[in-house]
Design a protein around this motif. Structure first.
Motif, PDB file in Angstrom:
ATOM      1  N   ARG A   1       0.762  -1.235   0.070  1.00 39.82           N
ATOM      2  CA  ARG A   1      -0.005   0.095  -0.048  1.00 39.82           C
ATOM      3  C   ARG A   1       1.012   1.421   0.218  1.00 39.82           C
ATOM      4  NH1 ARG A   1      -4.732  -0.411   4.501  1.00 39.82           N
ATOM      5  NH2 ARG A   1      -3.059  -0.510   5.822  1.00 39.82           N
ATOM      6  N   ARG A   2       1.913   1.209  -0.902  1.00 44.33           N
ATOM      7  CA  ARG A   2       2.817   2.419  -1.012  1.00 44.33           C
ATOM      8  C   ARG A   2       2.605   3.333  -2.066  1.00 44.33           C
ATOM      9  NH1 ARG A   2       6.268  -1.909   0.423  1.00 44.33           N
ATOM     10  NH2 ARG A   2       7.045  -1.489   2.746  1.00 44.33           N
ATOM     11  N   THR A   3       1.896   2.624  -3.318  1.00 41.25           N
ATOM     12  CA  THR A   3       1.496   3.322  -4.389  1.00 41.25           C
ATOM     13  C   THR A   3       0.194   3.177  -5.185  1.00 41.25           C
ATOM     14  OG1 THR A   3       4.120   3.018  -5.115  1.00 41.25           O
ATOM     15  CG2 THR A   3       2.484   3.793  -6.933  1.00 41.25           C
ATOM     16  N   LEU A   4      -0.498   4.250  -5.157  1.00 41.50           N
ATOM     17  CA  LEU A   4      -2.061   4.156  -5.431  1.00 41.50           C
ATOM     18  C   LEU A   4      -2.149   3.908  -7.173  1.00 41.50           C
ATOM     19  CD1 LEU A   4      -3.192   7.104  -3.593  1.00 41.50           C
ATOM     20  CD2 LEU A   4      -4.156   5.026  -3.327  1.00 41.50           C
ATOM     21  N   LEU A   5      -3.174   3.257  -7.339  1.00 40.35           N
ATOM     22  CA  LEU A   5      -3.322   2.627  -8.844  1.00 40.35           C
ATOM     23  C   LEU A   5      -3.515   3.944  -9.577  1.00 40.35           C
ATOM     24  CD1 LEU A   5      -3.810   0.171  -7.264  1.00 40.35           C
ATOM     25  CD2 LEU A   5      -5.537  -0.653  -9.143  1.00 40.35           C
ATOM     26  N   HIS A   6      -4.143   4.876  -9.238  1.00 41.42           N
ATOM     27  CA  HIS A   6      -4.432   6.192  -9.762  1.00 41.42           C
ATOM     28  C   HIS A   6      -4.830   7.306  -8.756  1.00 41.42           C
ATOM     29  CE1 HIS A   6      -8.277   4.895  -8.935  1.00 41.42           C
ATOM     30  NE2 HIS A   6      -8.441   3.822  -9.616  1.00 41.42           N
ATOM     31  N   ALA A   7      -4.936   8.576  -9.295  1.00 44.96           N
ATOM     32  CA  ALA A   7      -5.511   9.443  -8.502  1.00 44.96           C
ATOM     33  C   ALA A   7      -6.609   9.408  -7.717  1.00 44.96           C
ATOM     34  CB  ALA A   7      -5.317  10.659  -9.343  1.00 44.96           C
ATOM     35  N   PRO A   8      -6.846   9.447  -6.825  1.00 43.80           N
ATOM     36  CA  PRO A   8      -7.886   9.093  -5.870  1.00 43.80           C
ATOM     37  C   PRO A   8      -8.785  10.338  -5.820  1.00 43.80           C
ATOM     38  CG  PRO A   8      -6.225   9.851  -4.338  1.00 43.80           C
ATOM     39  CD  PRO A   8      -5.481   9.664  -5.646  1.00 43.80           C
ATOM     40  N   ALA A   9     -10.314  10.088  -5.760  1.00 38.23           N
ATOM     41  CA  ALA A   9     -11.201  11.127  -5.587  1.00 38.23           C
ATOM     42  C   ALA A   9     -11.090  11.641  -3.987  1.00 38.23           C
ATOM     43  CB  ALA A   9     -12.734  10.190  -5.560  1.00 38.23           C
ATOM     44  N   GLN A  10     -10.407  12.724  -4.225  1.00 41.51           N
ATOM     45  CA  GLN A  10      -9.876  13.401  -3.106  1.00 41.51           C
ATOM     46  C   GLN A  10     -10.746  13.841  -1.958  1.00 41.51           C
ATOM     47  OE1 GLN A  10      -5.870  14.781  -2.715  1.00 41.51           O
ATOM     48  NE2 GLN A  10      -6.699  16.819  -2.221  1.00 41.51           N
ATOM     49  N   LEU A  11     -11.871  14.548  -2.600  1.00 40.17           N
ATOM     50  CA  LEU A  11     -12.888  15.219  -1.867  1.00 40.17           C
ATOM     51  C   LEU A  11     -13.770  14.105  -1.137  1.00 40.17           C
ATOM     52  CD1 LEU A  11     -14.014  18.248  -3.795  1.00 40.17           C
ATOM     53  CD2 LEU A  11     -12.812  18.214  -1.765  1.00 40.17           C
ATOM     54  N   GLU A  12     -13.928  13.016  -1.814  1.00 37.69           N
ATOM     55  CA  GLU A  12     -14.825  11.906  -1.227  1.00 37.69           C
ATOM     56  C   GLU A  12     -14.156  11.105  -0.297  1.00 37.69           C
ATOM     57  OE1 GLU A  12     -14.407  12.912  -4.601  1.00 37.69           O
ATOM     58  OE2 GLU A  12     -16.557  12.984  -5.171  1.00 37.69           O
ATOM     59  N   MET A  13     -12.592  11.056  -0.495  1.00 40.03           N
ATOM     60  CA  MET A  13     -11.819  10.242   0.741  1.00 40.03           C
ATOM     61  C   MET A  13     -11.658  11.131   1.738  1.00 40.03           C
ATOM     62  SD  MET A  13     -11.050   7.232  -0.724  1.00 40.03           S
ATOM     63  CE  MET A  13      -9.762   7.032   0.619  1.00 40.03           C
ATOM     64  N   LEU A  14     -11.698  12.549   1.760  1.00 46.81           N
ATOM     65  CA  LEU A  14     -11.643  13.210   2.936  1.00 46.81           C
ATOM     66  C   LEU A  14     -13.080  13.119   3.644  1.00 46.81           C
ATOM     67  CD1 LEU A  14      -9.386  16.251   1.561  1.00 46.81           C
ATOM     68  CD2 LEU A  14      -8.823  14.410   2.956  1.00 46.81           C
ATOM     69  N   ALA A  15     -14.167  13.222   2.754  1.00 45.14           N
ATOM     70  CA  ALA A  15     -15.423  13.161   3.267  1.00 45.14           C
ATOM     71  C   ALA A  15     -15.620  11.875   4.234  1.00 45.14           C
ATOM     72  CB  ALA A  15     -16.454  13.387   2.464  1.00 45.14           C
ATOM     73  N   LEU A  16     -15.167  10.720   3.447  1.00 46.48           N
ATOM     74  CA  LEU A  16     -15.239   9.379   4.102  1.00 46.48           C
ATOM     75  C   LEU A  16     -14.382   9.453   5.301  1.00 46.48           C
ATOM     76  CD1 LEU A  16     -16.206   6.471   4.064  1.00 46.48           C
ATOM     77  CD2 LEU A  16     -14.117   5.868   2.634  1.00 46.48           C
ATOM     78  N   GLU A  17     -13.236  10.016   5.544  1.00 45.74           N
ATOM     79  CA  GLU A  17     -12.552  10.059   6.462  1.00 45.74           C
ATOM     80  C   GLU A  17     -13.289  10.818   7.894  1.00 45.74           C
ATOM     81  OE1 GLU A  17      -7.907  10.825   7.624  1.00 45.74           O
ATOM     82  OE2 GLU A  17      -8.868  12.503   6.480  1.00 45.74           O
ATOM     83  N   ALA A  18     -13.812  12.005   7.448  1.00 44.68           N
ATOM     84  CA  ALA A  18     -14.739  12.743   8.318  1.00 44.68           C
ATOM     85  C   ALA A  18     -15.727  12.085   8.919  1.00 44.68           C
ATOM     86  CB  ALA A  18     -14.822  13.939   7.834  1.00 44.68           C
ATOM     87  N   CYS A  19     -16.399  11.278   7.986  1.00 37.55           N
ATOM     88  CA  CYS A  19     -17.593  10.531   8.399  1.00 37.55           C
ATOM     89  C   CYS A  19     -17.233   9.589   9.201  1.00 37.55           C
ATOM     90  CB  CYS A  19     -18.306  10.007   7.148  1.00 37.55           C
ATOM     91  SG  CYS A  19     -19.242   8.463   7.160  1.00 37.55           S
ATOM     92  N   VAL A  20     -16.052   8.652   9.251  1.00 36.20           N
ATOM     93  CA  VAL A  20     -15.771   7.605   9.976  1.00 36.20           C
ATOM     94  C   VAL A  20     -15.319   8.265  11.309  1.00 36.20           C
ATOM     95  CG1 VAL A  20     -14.055   5.748  10.351  1.00 36.20           C
ATOM     96  CG2 VAL A  20     -15.242   5.980   8.270  1.00 36.20           C
ATOM     97  N   GLU A  21     -14.547   9.305  11.274  1.00 36.49           N
ATOM     98  CA  GLU A  21     -14.074   9.962  12.483  1.00 36.49           C
ATOM     99  C   GLU A  21     -15.232  10.403  13.346  1.00 36.49           C
ATOM    100  OE1 GLU A  21     -12.273  14.370  12.249  1.00 36.49           O
ATOM    101  OE2 GLU A  21     -10.517  12.717  12.498  1.00 36.49           O
ATOM    102  N   ARG A  22     -16.521  11.027  12.725  1.00 37.94           N
ATOM    103  CA  ARG A  22     -17.906  11.285  13.477  1.00 37.94           C
ATOM    104  C   ARG A  22     -18.184  10.124  13.974  1.00 37.94           C
ATOM    105  NH1 ARG A  22     -22.002  14.666  10.346  1.00 37.94           N
ATOM    106  NH2 ARG A  22     -22.292  12.628   8.981  1.00 37.94           N
TER     107      ARG A  22
END
Length: 366
Positions: free
Chosen positions: A215-236
């Motif tokens: 898990r050192r190199t991503l396959l492609h550019a991630p959906a950044q906003l959605e990933m950050l929203a998911l992180e915030a969602c799990v954090e909540r």
């Protein structure tokens, strides 16, 4: 000019992996968890096409529209498919699954929807998982509508492929989703010559290029906003406590069902048994002679933000959905929805008891 949604630093592989780890903890799983860069249909279809092929014999359980979709995908893969369908107002039982195995012992793949937000039922996954394990079949589960509203425990239940999405009870984004994958599911995929490769649908690409690479190199550019929203969602959810989040959804469902029964006017819970009703959303049966879509339109005329919808397709005539999930898993949202439905019923000539519905909601919320 700058904007909080723009000009962000790229999401690192380490940050991406840390979000996967938090999702894994939410599922209490030691399996690999892959966050897919798309709505949950992406891993739902990708997992089936990776694990099923011409040599697969599948039991496809249908308790709502998604079960029908899974059967279509399995047939597209060349699998032999036996459908186990039950009425949408109920749930499938472990005994029915066991009987299907007795009739077709060659079954080696089982597909099941955990909770159907579209029809309002939920299935006894733990009990069904025991039957599937006894038979040694691969167990594929759609828990998109269940996660955050009721327990989802892939390891404890023997689920080999468990797909979740954040947009319902988790109160998160729709643009990313996740799947937990058991070791034997990876083995099944690797042995399947028809599994997608070099494809957006490919789970094996993630396995070989992401997981096996540490898990050192991503396959492609991630959906950044959605990933950050998911992180915030799990954090909540972590801050509130998963048990508390699930309790809110259980209470919202109980209050909606109690309020609907007290409201009267011909409206009643669509799923007959409380034990078979999904905590994520409650479906109601419209009165005879009044289209559900018309009732919902009238109810939403006063407040278009209410979590109300008519059933999809043919169900638009008879089914009303109260989507009390995420931020709408509240007493206020449930009560307002029932009051609006009461007003719509009165416009159609019915005689609902709105005050009785209010009291029932209040009692359920205590």
């Amino acid at each position: 000019m700058t904007h909080p949604f723009l000009d962000l630093a790229p999401l690192s592989a380490a940050r991406f992996a840390s979000i996967e780890d938090r999702v894994a903890r939410l599922l209490a799983t030691e399996q690999d968890v892959v966050i897919m860069q798309g709505e949950a249909l992406l891993p739902l279809e990708g997992a089936i096409r990776a694990a099923a092929g011409p040599g697969t014999t599948a039991l496809n359980v249908i308790t709502g529209p998604y079960g029908q979709t899974f059967g279509n995908w399995l047939r597209d893969c060349g699998a032999t498919v036996y459908d186990l369908s039950v009425p949408y107002h109920t749930a499938v039982t472990a005994d029915q699954v066991r009987a299907a195995f007795a009739e077709h012992p060659e079954i080696d793949f089982v597909s099941l929807v955990h909770a159907e937000a579209a029809t309002g039922n939920t299935n006894p996954v733990a009990e069904i998982g025991e039957v599937v394990r006894e038979q040694g079949a691969l167990f594929y589960l759609d828990s998109v509508a269940a996660i955050g509203a009721e327990p989802v425990l892939p390891d404890a239940w023997g689920v080999d492929l468990c797909v979740i999405g954040a947009q319902k009870a988790m109160g998160g984004p729709a643009g990313v989703s996740a799947v937990s994958v058991s070791e034997r599911a990876w083995e099944r995929m690797a042995a399947n010559p028809h599994a997608p490769r070099r494809s957006y649908l490919s789970l094996l690409d993630w396995k070989e290029r992401w997981i096996d690479g540490g898990r050192r190199t991503l396959l492609h550019a991630p959906a950044q906003l959605e990933m950050l929203a998911l992180e915030a969602c799990v954090e909540r959810i972590e801050a509130d406590g998963l048990d508390a989040v699930m309790a809110r959804h259980r209470t919202a469902a109980a209050a909606t069902r109690a309020g609907a029964r007290a409201l009267g006017g011909g409206v009643e819970p669509y799923v007959h048994q409380d034990s078979e009703a999904a905590p994520v959303a409650t479906t109601l049966r419209a009165p005879e002679g009044i289209a559900a879509s018309d009732l919902v339109a009238r109810a939403l005329a006063g407040d278009g933000a209410l979590p109300l919808a008519a059933g999809g397709g043919a169900l638009a005539k008879e089914m009303i959905r109260v989507n009390h999930y995420g931020s709408d898993a509240t007493r206020e949202a449930v009560e307002a929805s029932l009051v609006a439905l009461g007003a719509a019923l009165a416009e159609c000539g019915a005689k609902p008891d709105v005050e009785a519905a209010r009291r029932a909601v209040a009692e359920a919320w205590q």
